[in-house]
Design an enzyme around this catalytic site. Structure first.
Site, mmCIF file in Angstrom:
data_model
loop_
_atom_site.group_PDB
_atom_site.id
_atom_site.type_symbol
_atom_site.label_atom_id
_atom_site.label_comp_id
_atom_site.label_asym_id
_atom_site.label_seq_id
_atom_site.Cartn_x
_atom_site.Cartn_y
_atom_site.Cartn_z
ATOM 1 C CB SER A 124 -0.824 0.377 1.404
ATOM 2 O OG SER A 124 -1.564 2.071 1.553
ATOM 3 C CE1 TYR A 148 -4.418 -2.371 6.069
ATOM 4 C CE2 TYR A 148 -3.626 -0.501 5.684
ATOM 5 C CZ TYR A 148 -3.861 -1.852 4.772
ATOM 6 O OH TYR A 148 -3.721 -2.049 3.203
ATOM 7 C CE LYS A 152 -1.575 -4.198 3.835
ATOM 8 N NZ LYS A 152 -1.412 -5.500 2.828
HETATM 9 P P1 NAD Z 1 -11.039 -6.927 1.438
HETATM 10 O O1 NAD Z 1 -11.287 -7.095 2.739
HETATM 11 O O2 NAD Z 1 -11.766 -6.683 0.754
HETATM 12 O O3 NAD Z 1 -10.026 -8.181 0.900
HETATM 13 C C1 NAD Z 1 -9.528 -8.613 1.563
HETATM 14 C C2 NAD Z 1 -9.780 -10.525 2.350
HETATM 15 O O4 NAD Z 1 -8.981 -11.206 2.706
HETATM 16 C C3 NAD Z 1 -11.404 -11.080 2.007
HETATM 17 O O5 NAD Z 1 -12.167 -11.519 1.388
HETATM 18 C C4 NAD Z 1 -11.225 -11.226 3.643
HETATM 19 O O6 NAD Z 1 -11.633 -12.071 4.197
HETATM 20 C C5 NAD Z 1 -10.149 -12.214 4.057
HETATM 21 N N1 NAD Z 1 -8.415 -12.267 4.709
HETATM 22 C C6 NAD Z 1 -8.548 -11.447 6.017
HETATM 23 N N2 NAD Z 1 -7.878 -11.818 7.103
HETATM 24 C C7 NAD Z 1 -7.958 -13.122 6.165
HETATM 25 C C8 NAD Z 1 -7.061 -14.391 7.031
HETATM 26 N N3 NAD Z 1 -6.403 -14.296 8.324
HETATM 27 N N4 NAD Z 1 -7.590 -15.410 6.539
HETATM 28 C C9 NAD Z 1 -7.834 -15.223 4.896
HETATM 29 N N5 NAD Z 1 -8.535 -14.842 4.823
HETATM 30 C C10 NAD Z 1 -8.226 -13.370 5.167
HETATM 31 O O7 NAD Z 1 -9.658 -5.869 1.159
HETATM 32 P P2 NAD Z 1 -9.197 -5.391 -0.163
HETATM 33 O O8 NAD Z 1 -9.576 -4.139 -0.627
HETATM 34 O O9 NAD Z 1 -9.473 -6.013 -1.206
HETATM 35 O O10 NAD Z 1 -7.522 -5.387 -0.108
HETATM 36 C C11 NAD Z 1 -7.145 -6.156 -0.893
HETATM 37 C C12 NAD Z 1 -5.718 -6.240 0.017
HETATM 38 O O11 NAD Z 1 -5.107 -4.673 -0.745
HETATM 39 C C13 NAD Z 1 -5.240 -6.345 1.671
HETATM 40 O O12 NAD Z 1 -4.131 -6.896 1.693
HETATM 41 C C14 NAD Z 1 -4.786 -4.253 1.836
HETATM 42 O O13 NAD Z 1 -4.854 -3.910 2.506
HETATM 43 C C15 NAD Z 1 -4.315 -3.739 0.677
HETATM 44 N N6 NAD Z 1 -4.522 -2.468 0.272
HETATM 45 C C16 NAD Z 1 -5.953 -2.185 -0.281
HETATM 46 C C17 NAD Z 1 -6.300 -0.651 -0.130
HETATM 47 C C18 NAD Z 1 -8.153 -0.612 -0.079
HETATM 48 O O14 NAD Z 1 -8.050 0.848 -0.027
HETATM 49 N N7 NAD Z 1 -8.777 -1.043 -0.656
HETATM 50 C C19 NAD Z 1 -5.659 -0.242 -0.093
HETATM 51 C C20 NAD Z 1 -4.155 -0.252 -0.545
HETATM 52 C C21 NAD Z 1 -4.299 -2.073 0.295
#
Ligand code: NAD
Ligand code: UDP
Length: 356
Positions: A124, A148, A152
């Site tokens: 991120s 958080y 990362k």
């Molecule tokens: P999201 O919460 O929609 O998706 C994450 C998925 O991981 C979910 O389906 C959740 O159930 C699953 N999960 C979480 N912990 C788990 C575990 N211990 N075991 C198995 N499954 C698990 O989030 P997203 O927006 O799709 O983000 C995906 C990734 O991208 C994340 O790592 C997040 O930190 C990163 N990210 C997201 C953003 C954003 O703004 N959405 C920005 C930068 C980085």
């Protein structure tokens, strides 16, 4: 390739599964559904034209993670699984360290034990904290401002240490800026539980009538119109970059940290206006005090993504708003809407554990 997608039921992961399947990869999802719904699986089946295998696995469960690799051979892992709410991470830091960091350690251990040497990791722009200069390049100083973000950064570092210790192991850390939008079909998108923390889902919920007014956090930032500026990126563009990163790992056999953004900043009010154009709805707002921990302006220098992956963002802010609105208006309650049988998980051949 045969690809394990951890967190593939989530917002970005589900879009990546569509892209990976479209490129002919065989996708297996592992997800705990802590922040997603099994209902997404039927939508994915509709989009992909075939069911995707899915295992309900919590990465904190080391034995279950090991079990994923037993009896099937993966060529690569794409790792989205993490908790991602900044505010919550300040209240429950240990849960974030446990879920995100311990989960990642278990995944890396299983990958190493089973000779799986390619990883694409969801990092991120939060690893840059409040950057000294924009656009932000990958060699900008890394400093995080909340638990958080710390997860990362630590995950990037431990992946880096593993790559250093094992010359055959390669990883691409993709540093996302602000993912928004939805698949143009309107079938999959972002479905935040409770009050959205992020701007676009909040704007969507105001436009659809679920919330009264948007609170704009600060009108006195040193920006084009006094509101915060971010680099919004369409989730379909983002998804495409994961498939490109896998190709890079196969082609070049080396690791990289890569920004994913458009390179353009958009202010809160510019986004509100674009959303009003796209939806034909008014988005009522009040300008209120700044949000603690916010920064004025962050946008990417995405040139490394172009140089290494041949990738650049194709969708502009109008397309992002259009697709976000289509998803929101078709599914005002996210995956709760629509004639989807959650228990059957859409008929996909899910792990026995998923129907427990
Ligand atoms: P999201 O919460 O929609 O998706 C994450 C998925 O991981 C979910 O389906 C959740 O159930 C699953 N999960 C979480 N912990 C788990 C575990 N211990 N075991 C198995 N499954 C698990 O989030 P997203 O927006 O799709 O983000 C995906 C990734 O991208 C994340 O790592 C997040 O930190 C990163 N990210 C997201 C953003 C954003 O703004 N959405 C920005 C930068 C980085
Ligand atoms: N923002 C806002 N009201 C909200 C949510 C966000 O004004 O309800 C602003 C926020 O201050 C920032 C921009 O919108 O300037 C993007 O915020 P978001 O939380 O979506 O992303 P991040 O700040 O994590 O980059």
């Amino acid at each position: 390739m045969h690809i394990l997608v951890c967190g593939g039921a989530g917002y970005i992961g589900s879009h990546a599964c569509v892209e990976l399947a479209a490129r002919g990869h065989q996708v297996v999802i592992a997800d705990s559904f802590v922040n997603s719904s099994p209902r997404v699986l039927q939508r994915l089946q509709t989009l992909v034209g075939a069911p995707l295998a899915c295992h309900r696995v919590d990465l904190r469960d080391r034995g279950a993670v090991e079990g994923l690799f037993t009896g099937q051979r993966f060529d690569a892992v794409v790792h989205f699984a993490a908790l991602k709410a900044v505010g919550e991470s300040c209240q429950r830091p240990l849960d974030y360290f446990d879920n995100n960091i311990a989960g990642t350690i278990h995944l890396l251990q299983a990958m190493q034990a089973h000779g799986v040497h390619r990883l694409v990791f969801s990092s991120s722009a939060t690893v840059y904290g409040d950057p000294d200069a924009v656009p932000v390049r990958e060699d900008a100083p890394l400093r995080v401002t909340n638990p958080y973000g710390r997860t990362k950064l630590v995950m990037e570092q431990l992946i880096g240490d593993l790559c250093a210790s094992d010359p055959g192991f390669h990883a691409v850390n993709l540093r996302y800026f602000n993912p928004v939008g939805a698949h143009p079909s309107g079938l999959i998108g972002e479905a935040p539980g409770g009050v959205p923390n992020n701007l676009m889902p909040y704007v969507c919920q105001v436009a659809v009538g679920q919330r009264d007014r948007l609170a704009v956090f600060g009108g006195d930032w040193p920006t084009v119109d006094g509101t915060g500026v971010r680099d919004y990126i369409h989730v379909v563009d983002l998804a495409r970059a994961h498939a490109d990163a896998l190709d890079f790992l196969v082609r070049e056999g080396r690791s990289a940290n890569i920004n994913l953004g458009t390179g353009r900043g958009t202010s809160v009010l510019e986004l509100v206006r674009a959303f009003e154009r796209a939806s034909g709805r008014m988005v009522a707002y009040d300008i209120v005090a700044r949000r603690a921990g916010d920064v004025a302006e962050v946008y990417a220098d995405p040139s490394l993504a172009h140089a290494l992956l041949g990738w650049h963002a194709e969708h502009d802010i109008d397309a992002m708003c259009r697709d976000a609105w289509r998803w929101q208006s078709n599914n005002p309650r996210g995956y709760e809407d629509g004639a989807v049988d959650a228990d059957a998980a859409g008929g996909a051949p899910v792990d026995a554990a998923l129907s427990r």
